[in-house]
Design a protein around this motif. Structure first.
Motif, PDB file in Angstrom:
ATOM      1  N   LEU A 455      21.249  52.947  44.748  1.00 31.34           N
ATOM      2  CA  LEU A 455      22.655  52.974  44.391  1.00 31.34           C
ATOM      3  C   LEU A 455      23.287  51.614  44.680  1.00 31.34           C
ATOM      4  CD1 LEU A 455      23.601  56.472  45.851  1.00 31.34           C
ATOM      5  CD2 LEU A 455      22.892  55.921  43.535  1.00 31.34           C
ATOM      6  N   TRP A 456      24.134  51.172  43.754  1.00 33.96           N
ATOM      7  CA  TRP A 456      24.841  49.905  43.881  1.00 33.96           C
ATOM      8  C   TRP A 456      26.344  50.172  43.825  1.00 33.96           C
ATOM      9  CZ3 TRP A 456      22.729  44.821  44.025  1.00 33.96           C
ATOM     10  CH2 TRP A 456      21.337  44.770  43.967  1.00 33.96           C
ATOM     11  N   LEU A 457      27.088  49.316  44.490  1.00 34.47           N
ATOM     12  CA  LEU A 457      28.546  49.367  44.453  1.00 34.47           C
ATOM     13  C   LEU A 457      29.026  48.396  43.385  1.00 34.47           C
ATOM     14  CD1 LEU A 457      31.072  50.587  45.852  1.00 34.47           C
ATOM     15  CD2 LEU A 457      31.136  48.526  47.252  1.00 34.47           C
ATOM     16  N   LEU A 458      29.630  48.917  42.337  1.00 36.33           N
ATOM     17  CA  LEU A 458      30.154  48.091  41.247  1.00 36.33           C
ATOM     18  C   LEU A 458      31.629  47.828  41.507  1.00 36.33           C
ATOM     19  CD1 LEU A 458      29.269  48.420  37.534  1.00 36.33           C
ATOM     20  CD2 LEU A 458      31.629  48.018  38.175  1.00 36.33           C
ATOM     21  N   ARG A 459      31.987  46.562  41.603  1.00 40.07           N
ATOM     22  CA  ARG A 459      33.363  46.157  41.898  1.00 40.07           C
ATOM     23  C   ARG A 459      33.977  45.525  40.652  1.00 40.07           C
ATOM     24  NH1 ARG A 459      35.991  45.021  46.731  1.00 40.07           N
ATOM     25  NH2 ARG A 459      33.986  45.219  47.811  1.00 40.07           N
ATOM     26  N   ALA A 498      56.325  42.548  31.886  1.00 40.41           N
ATOM     27  CA  ALA A 498      57.129  41.355  32.170  1.00 40.41           C
ATOM     28  C   ALA A 498      57.489  40.664  30.863  1.00 40.41           C
ATOM     29  CB  ALA A 498      56.339  40.406  33.076  1.00 40.41           C
ATOM     30  N   ARG A 499      58.729  40.166  30.793  1.00 39.04           N
ATOM     31  CA  ARG A 499      59.175  39.500  29.574  1.00 39.04           C
ATOM     32  C   ARG A 499      58.642  38.079  29.467  1.00 39.04           C
ATOM     33  NH1 ARG A 499      65.606  41.255  29.105  1.00 39.04           N
ATOM     34  NH2 ARG A 499      65.214  43.521  29.034  1.00 39.04           N
ATOM     35  N   ASN A 500      58.431  37.439  30.614  1.00 45.13           N
ATOM     36  CA  ASN A 500      58.002  36.038  30.589  1.00 45.13           C
ATOM     37  C   ASN A 500      56.491  35.882  30.621  1.00 45.13           C
ATOM     38  OD1 ASN A 500      60.712  35.330  30.650  1.00 45.13           O
ATOM     39  ND2 ASN A 500      60.762  35.245  32.894  1.00 45.13           N
ATOM     40  N   GLY A 501      55.759  36.898  30.816  1.00 43.55           N
ATOM     41  CA  GLY A 501      54.303  36.797  30.902  1.00 43.55           C
ATOM     42  C   GLY A 501      53.668  38.161  30.872  1.00 43.55           C
ATOM     43  N   GLY A 502      52.327  38.165  30.864  1.00 43.64           N
ATOM     44  CA  GLY A 502      51.596  39.407  30.814  1.00 43.64           C
ATOM     45  C   GLY A 502      51.572  40.113  32.156  1.00 43.64           C
ATOM     46  N   PRO A 503      51.208  41.374  32.162  1.00 42.10           N
ATOM     47  CA  PRO A 503      51.145  42.117  33.437  1.00 42.10           C
ATOM     48  C   PRO A 503      49.992  41.609  34.303  1.00 42.10           C
ATOM     49  CG  PRO A 503      50.284  43.441  31.641  1.00 42.10           C
ATOM     50  CD  PRO A 503      50.841  42.204  31.011  1.00 42.10           C
ATOM     51  N   ALA A 504      50.190  41.665  35.600  1.00 43.26           N
ATOM     52  CA  ALA A 504      49.173  41.239  36.578  1.00 43.26           C
ATOM     53  C   ALA A 504      48.977  42.347  37.595  1.00 43.26           C
ATOM     54  CB  ALA A 504      49.591  39.943  37.261  1.00 43.26           C
ATOM     55  N   TRP A 505      47.718  42.536  38.016  1.00 46.35           N
ATOM     56  CA  TRP A 505      47.386  43.585  38.972  1.00 46.35           C
ATOM     57  C   TRP A 505      46.691  43.031  40.218  1.00 46.35           C
ATOM     58  CZ3 TRP A 505      46.623  44.178  33.698  1.00 46.35           C
ATOM     59  CH2 TRP A 505      47.379  45.180  33.077  1.00 46.35           C
ATOM     60  N   ASN A 506      45.604  42.272  40.024  1.00 43.83           N
ATOM     61  CA  ASN A 506      44.770  41.801  41.153  1.00 43.83           C
ATOM     62  C   ASN A 506      44.336  42.988  42.032  1.00 43.83           C
ATOM     63  OD1 ASN A 506      44.644  38.988  40.667  1.00 43.83           O
ATOM     64  ND2 ASN A 506      46.752  38.775  41.402  1.00 43.83           N
ATOM     65  N   GLU A 507      43.762  43.963  41.393  1.00 42.50           N
ATOM     66  CA  GLU A 507      43.385  45.214  42.062  1.00 42.50           C
ATOM     67  C   GLU A 507      41.907  45.479  41.832  1.00 42.50           C
ATOM     68  OE1 GLU A 507      44.895  49.884  42.160  1.00 42.50           O
ATOM     69  OE2 GLU A 507      46.048  48.343  41.111  1.00 42.50           O
ATOM     70  N   ASP A 508      41.238  45.994  42.868  1.00 41.62           N
ATOM     71  CA  ASP A 508      39.806  46.296  42.806  1.00 41.62           C
ATOM     72  C   ASP A 508      39.601  47.775  42.511  1.00 41.62           C
ATOM     73  OD1 ASP A 508      39.200  43.700  43.368  1.00 41.62           O
ATOM     74  OD2 ASP A 508      38.802  44.024  45.495  1.00 41.62           O
ATOM     75  N   LEU A 509      38.695  48.051  41.584  1.00 37.84           N
ATOM     76  CA  LEU A 509      38.248  49.403  41.275  1.00 37.84           C
ATOM     77  C   LEU A 509      36.769  49.490  41.613  1.00 37.84           C
ATOM     78  CD1 LEU A 509      39.992  49.971  37.812  1.00 37.84           C
ATOM     79  CD2 LEU A 509      40.865  50.479  40.099  1.00 37.84           C
ATOM     80  N   LEU A 510      36.385  50.465  42.439  1.00 35.80           N
ATOM     81  CA  LEU A 510      35.027  50.581  42.953  1.00 35.80           C
ATOM     82  C   LEU A 510      34.333  51.788  42.338  1.00 35.80           C
ATOM     83  CD1 LEU A 510      35.674  49.849  46.741  1.00 35.80           C
ATOM     84  CD2 LEU A 510      35.030  48.245  44.940  1.00 35.80           C
ATOM     85  N   PHE A 511      33.116  51.547  41.827  1.00 35.31           N
ATOM     86  CA  PHE A 511      32.295  52.592  41.218  1.00 35.31           C
ATOM     87  C   PHE A 511      30.923  52.589  41.882  1.00 35.31           C
ATOM     88  CE2 PHE A 511      35.323  51.126  38.087  1.00 35.31           C
ATOM     89  CZ  PHE A 511      35.822  52.292  37.526  1.00 35.31           C
ATOM     90  N   VAL A 512      30.160  53.640  41.608  1.00 38.00           N
ATOM     91  CA  VAL A 512      28.782  53.768  42.069  1.00 38.00           C
ATOM     92  C   VAL A 512      27.888  53.778  40.847  1.00 38.00           C
ATOM     93  CG1 VAL A 512      27.119  55.183  43.316  1.00 38.00           C
ATOM     94  CG2 VAL A 512      29.464  55.038  44.121  1.00 38.00           C
ATOM     95  N   ALA A 513      26.904  52.875  40.838  1.00 41.08           N
ATOM     96  CA  ALA A 513      25.945  52.780  39.739  1.00 41.08           C
ATOM     97  C   ALA A 513      24.546  52.950  40.307  1.00 41.08           C
ATOM     98  CB  ALA A 513      26.076  51.443  39.018  1.00 41.08           C
ATOM     99  N   ALA A 514      23.663  53.555  39.509  1.00 43.47           N
ATOM    100  CA  ALA A 514      22.300  53.852  39.937  1.00 43.47           C
ATOM    101  C   ALA A 514      21.307  53.117  39.054  1.00 43.47           C
ATOM    102  CB  ALA A 514      22.020  55.362  39.884  1.00 43.47           C
TER     103      ALA A 514
END
Length: 1040
Positions: A455-459, A498-514
């Motif tokens: 199992l691997w952690l996909l970030r 946002a009117r002056n630019g695109g949306p920004a998140w800088n957020e991590d989503l973690l999955f499990v891959a086999a």
């Protein structure tokens, strides 16, 4: 002959922060790699302390056929040296080296860039910096061998032409970039050409390998061999090519003489590495079970149009082979094992083998004599006994007797007496196995070993998006990113546009891959516009898991921009005109496979492995654990069959990625397996899990799929922590199987286990193991958020269970989920709350005991003890340096005193008393096993809610009391009460002046004597200090 050749590839990427060697603050480094007598070098980078090579060096593994494991070779050594040709120096040109064990070699596709710190050659070396390497091995196909030439004279021109057209050796190609030969060691032996090495290895393998003889062919055939009929000859012509040599063997009237044994030098292979799994072996932890083995191979001389099967009967048990495969002979090649009685050492007086021209499931007791083709009868007392070191017993032809339809038919059979250690036992039919109607069902009840997927952690890091909308979205709408991988689906927070630019998140989503990854495994990313509860996908993109970069540290991988394709769902929802204002846009992401994490599929308290996903970070094993599954006693019936209760029990054991399943024993409440399994151990503080299950009956076609949903029912679980076991000692005993049911705790029986933990490390190795963190380094450098840990574990458990269910034969999904404690995630339990409270009280009982002892000493109940306490107080006050040694010596004395009361066996799991399950409340159990959301009537849910409110009120009052005491302590200097704070400050000044004048030893002795004074000198009212503290203000009156 091997069709592939394995090569080791060392990709030397770069080095950082090297030591200067040329006297001008720089160095001209190159890398040199040595493996199995082969040497390769990179080019020289002039005057650079951070050189980048990006070169691949290839090495050949030892040739196949000499008994050497291709991966378990010599260690790889990579040295960094200064090129004296570019910058002459009187200093040593050694800049550092790295030695890698064969365990760190991985297949191509699993490699990752790793920075290894450079090590010293000796104590006086001075090195610094690190080097980045990628080490992996590949299997390359070999060219087919050329046909041998008939004449030696014709071979000479061909050999000369092949030699002229042969490419130059790899050493000659690599020598173009080598530094001067002054850097080569004088005693280095020249490496022979690959062709010569392969030829020599081939000669050795050809000379040393003994000829393989078919046991059937080695047995001389009788002279009166029956003649095949015309149908049999026609069938032999349609036979596969690999079976033709059997027909061409002529009968031999005399036995074949044995060849003369010639003593030849044997090349001994190196010992296997300690991390290789050990074989199931001697069965010294369990009882030996005698078996009578019968192997039915083939028959000849039977009618060509027959459909024969063989029936074997011994000791009141009988078994039938499948229908024969047609060819030159009628083939079965099946083995049967009948349990022998330990007292009489025989299953019966005779062993009967008969051949019938009937389907295998037919009842031969009512069959006509014309269907009987012949039979054999053996006296079981004359059966040869075979020990596991002996080779397999040769089969023999026996003349079938009693058949009326033909004469001269033969049957090839072998019979012997053995134990469960025999290699034929695993695939043999057992007399105590459940009845099966097909080969697939029979295979599902056999013992088998499974391995969980890696199992691997996909970030996935979602950074920002651009050019997503050309027109403003609806009011109060936001944009979010949703990603899916199989059944896993996660989304980022919803960000306003946002009117002056695109949306920004800088957020991590973690999955499990086999692993293994295939091209169809993709990470799908959606960009959605969310308005209220409605989500409209704007665009999507997919990333194949095979193209994702792997890392094992905290370095940043390169980010990428994904082109989002417009979604068809958006066109259906908002129409074609509105979708023109929704471009797919671009999405900025960073995605990688984190190999430095351990992806757990087990709960933290029962974890059996802490190794990271990347094999390069694995440590060598510290020992071996052996488990002997002896049997069970007093199992309860799990279902009803033919009007009586029955149980088909089997055991599943799990440790690390390895699962072991015993065979299924049918209709027995006291089954005996006597099977033994072995696991390598990488950490002492791990847990071995053993579970007992009831195997459901196979679904019958006549049932219309009614039993297709039948599942294995658990009967109990035992967990053993390896750190509680002594080294080399065998623990054998009965462990209770207890299940927590909605009606309460129920004992389902007992399981008998034998376990032995063998380690070879010294006390320093044990100290090193206990001092290092259990989890890999990435769990501490960049920990996984606590809110994601449980979801990741459940996802990993589902992936592992699905992988094991796809095995052949499968390990049922419900079995794996129950073993991993992921089958029934329960919510709140009042029983567990009380059990945890009792655990905390029991663990802190020594604090209450210490306070009780001090109170008894202070009350002068034992004047002698109180006087001795005064003496100790004076001694410690005048010699404060003795305080810490005295405390540590006291703790050591307590440990030595309790050594004689240490447990003699591993603690049973689970403990009914500690679980508060001896007399549970039925209402609390019903609440514990209730689903979420609740399926109970509204009045029951209302009563439980009221009870939860009462418990919450008590917790609320407890938290309020703790906050009040903390606020009173803070009010001493906050001047909320000017009088109290003034008195406290004045007393602090007065106490400081007294301590400046009076020695601290005298103050400690006076304070101690005052506290231990006789009760006749004490008042029953609280002390003035306590009264003063209780009068301080708090924030309680300000809470609404």
């Amino acid at each position: 002959m091997a069709t592939t050749a394995r090569k080791l590839v060392v990709e030397v990427v770069e080095a950082r922060n090297l030591l200067p060697k040329d006297g001008m603050g720089t160095s001209s480094p190159y890398a040199r790699a040595d493996f199995d007598g082969q040497r390769r070098k990179t080019r020289t980078v002039t005057r650079d302390l951070n050189p980048a090579w990006n070169e691949e060096l290839e090495f050949a593994f030892p040739p196949a056929g000499v008994g050497v494991d291709p991966v378990a070779g010599e260690p790889l050594e990579v040295s960094v040296l200064h090129d004296v040709r570019v910058g002459p120096s009187r200093r040593n040109n050694f800049l550092g080296r790295v030695r890698l064990d064969a365990r760190q070699f991985v297949r191509k596709g699993e490699e990752a860039l790793i920075y290894f710190p450079l090590e010293k050659k000796n104590f006086f070396s001075w090195v610094r910096g690190d080097i980045g390497l990628k080490v992996y091995y590949v299997d390359e196909p070999l060219a087919p061998p050329e046909p041998e030439t008939p004449a030696a004279g014709d071979a000479a021109p061909d050999a000369a032409a092949a030699e002229a057209a042969a490419p130059p050796p790899a050493d000659a190609t690599a020598s173009a970039n080598e530094p001067p030969k002054a850097e080569e060691p004088m005693d280095a032996a020249p490496t022979p050409p690959p062709e010569a090495a392969e030829a020599a290895a081939g000669d050795v393998a050809t000379t040393e390998k003994p000829p393989e003889v078919d046991p059937a062919a080695a047995t001389p055939a009788p002279e009166d061999t029956p003649v095949m009929t015309a149908e049999a000859v026609a069938a032999s012509e349609e036979k596969a090519p690999e079976e033709e040599p059997v027909l061409s063997l002529p009968p031999q009237p005399a036995p074949t003489p044995m060849p003369r044994q010639v003593s030849m030098p044997v090349r001994r292979p190196p010992p296997p590495p300690p991390e290789e799994p050990m074989e199931r072996s001697k069965h010294d932890l369990v009882d030996k079970m005698p078996y009578l083995f019968v192997r039915v191979v083939r028959s000849r001389g039977l009618p060509a149009g027959a459909h024969p099967h063989v029936r074997v009967a011994a000791g009141g048990r009988h078994a039938s082979t499948r229908e024969a495969r047609r060819g030159a002979f009628f083939e079965w090649d099946q083995t049967f094992a009948f349990v022998r009685d330990p007292d009489t050492d025989t299953p019966g007086p005779t062993l009967e083998i008969s051949v019938w021209d009937l389907p295998p499931d037919a009842d031969v007791s009512i069959a006509d004599d014309r269907h009987f083709l012949g039979g054999l009868c053996f006296d079981t007392a004359d059966v040869h006994a075979r020990d596991p070191p002996d080779g397999p017993l040769a089969t023999q032809w026996y003349r079938l007797e009693g058949g009326q339809r033909l004469a001269g038919a033969d049957l090839m059979v072998a019979t012997w007496a053995g134990t469960q250690a025999d290699e034929a036992f695993a695939e043999a039919w057992k007399a105590d196995s459940p009845a099966s109607s097909s080969a697939t069902t029979a295979a599902a009840s056999r013992a088998k070993v499974y391995v969980s997927p890696k199992l691997w952690l996909l970030r996935l890091t979602v950074i920002e998006a651009q050019d997503t909308l050309t027109a403003p979205p609806p009011r109060d709408a936001g944009i979010a990113v949703r990603a899916t991988l199989g059944f896993q689906a996660l989304k980022t927070r919803t960000t306003p546009v946002a009117r002056n630019g695109g949306p920004a998140w800088n957020e991590d989503l973690l999955f499990v891959a086999a692993e293994p990854f295939i091209d169809d495994d993709c990470l799908v990313i959606f960009l959605e516009v969310r308005h209220g509860k409605e989500a409209i996908p704007v665009g999507s993109a997919s990333i194949s898991l095979t193209t994702i970069e792997r890392r094992i540290d905290d370095r940043k991988v390169a980010s990428k921009w994904l082109d989002l394709l417009p979604s068809d769902e958006a066109t259906k929802r908002v129409g074609k005109k509105a979708v023109m204002h929704m471009h797919g846009g671009r999405l900025h992401v960073r995605v990688c496979l984190d190999g430095g994490y351990h992806v757990a599929d087990e709960p933290p308290y029962a974890s059996s492995d802490f190794r990271p996903s990347a094999r390069q970070l694995w440590c060598p094993p510290v020992g071996v654990v052996e488990l002997g599954i002896v049997g069970c006693k007093g199992l309860l019936p799990m279902r009803t069959a033919d009007g009586k209760g029955c149980t088909d029990a089997y055991v599943v054991a799990k440790y690390g990625p390895k699962w072991a399943r015993t065979r299924t024993i049918s209709d027995s409440f006291d089954p005996a397996w006597n099977e033994q399994y072995t696991w390598p151990v990488y950490d002492y503080c791990t847990v071995l899990t053993v579970g007992v299950f009831d195997d459901p009956p196979p679904a019958q076609p006549s049932d219309g799929g009614k039993d297709a949903a039948a599942c294995s029912r658990p009967m109990g679980k035992v967990r053993i922590r390896l750190s509680t076991l002594e080294r080399g000692r065998v623990y054998r005993g009965m462990y209770p199987l207890i299940m927590m049911l909605p009606t309460g705790a129920k004992r389902m029986g007992d399981v008998e286990l034998a376990i032995r933990f063998a380690t070879s490390g010294s006390i320093l190795d044990v100290l090193h193991m206990y001092s290092r963190p259990a989890q890999p380094a990435m769990h501490h450098l960049r920990p996984v958020p606590a809110v994601n840990r449980d979801a990741l574990r459940l996802a990993a458990a589902r992936i592992s269970a699905a992988h094991l269910a796809r095995s052949e034969p499968p390990l049922r999904r419900e079995v794996a989920m129950w073993m991993l404690d992921a089958a029934e995630p329960r919510g709140f339990s009042m029983r567990k709350l009380r059990a945890n409270w009792n655990r905390a009280v029991t663990a802190l009982s020594w604090v209450a005991d210490a306070a009780r002892w001090v109170e008894h000493t202070r009350s002068w109940r034992n004047p002698t003890a109180t006087v001795m306490a005064h003496a100790v107080l004076v001694l410690l006050a005048w010699h404060p340096g003795l305080l810490v040694p005295t405390l540590t010596l006291h703790v050591a004395a307590v440990g030595v005193w309790k050594y004689r009361r240490r447990p003699s066996a591993p603690a049973p799991h689970p403990c009914v008393r500690a679980s508060m399950a001896e007399a549970p409340d039925r209402e609390e159990l019903d609440e514990e096993f209730d689903t979420t959301p609740s399926a109970r009537p509204p009045e029951v849910v209302r009563a439980r809610y009221d009870r939860a409110r009462m418990v919450g009120a008590r917790l609320q009052a407890m938290v309020g009391d703790v906050a009040t005491q903390a606020e009173r302590l803070q009010a001493l200097v906050s001047w909320r009460d000017p009088r109290a704070t003034g008195i406290f400050v004045a007393l602090c000044v007065l106490l400081a002046m007294v301590l400046y004048v009076v020695p601290i030893k005298m103050v400690a002795v006076v304070a101690g004597f005052c506290y231990l004074r006789h009760p006749m000198f004490r008042d029953q009212m609280p002390a003035p200090v306590i009264n003063f503290f209780r009068r301080l203000p708090s924030m309680s009156e300000r809470i609404m």
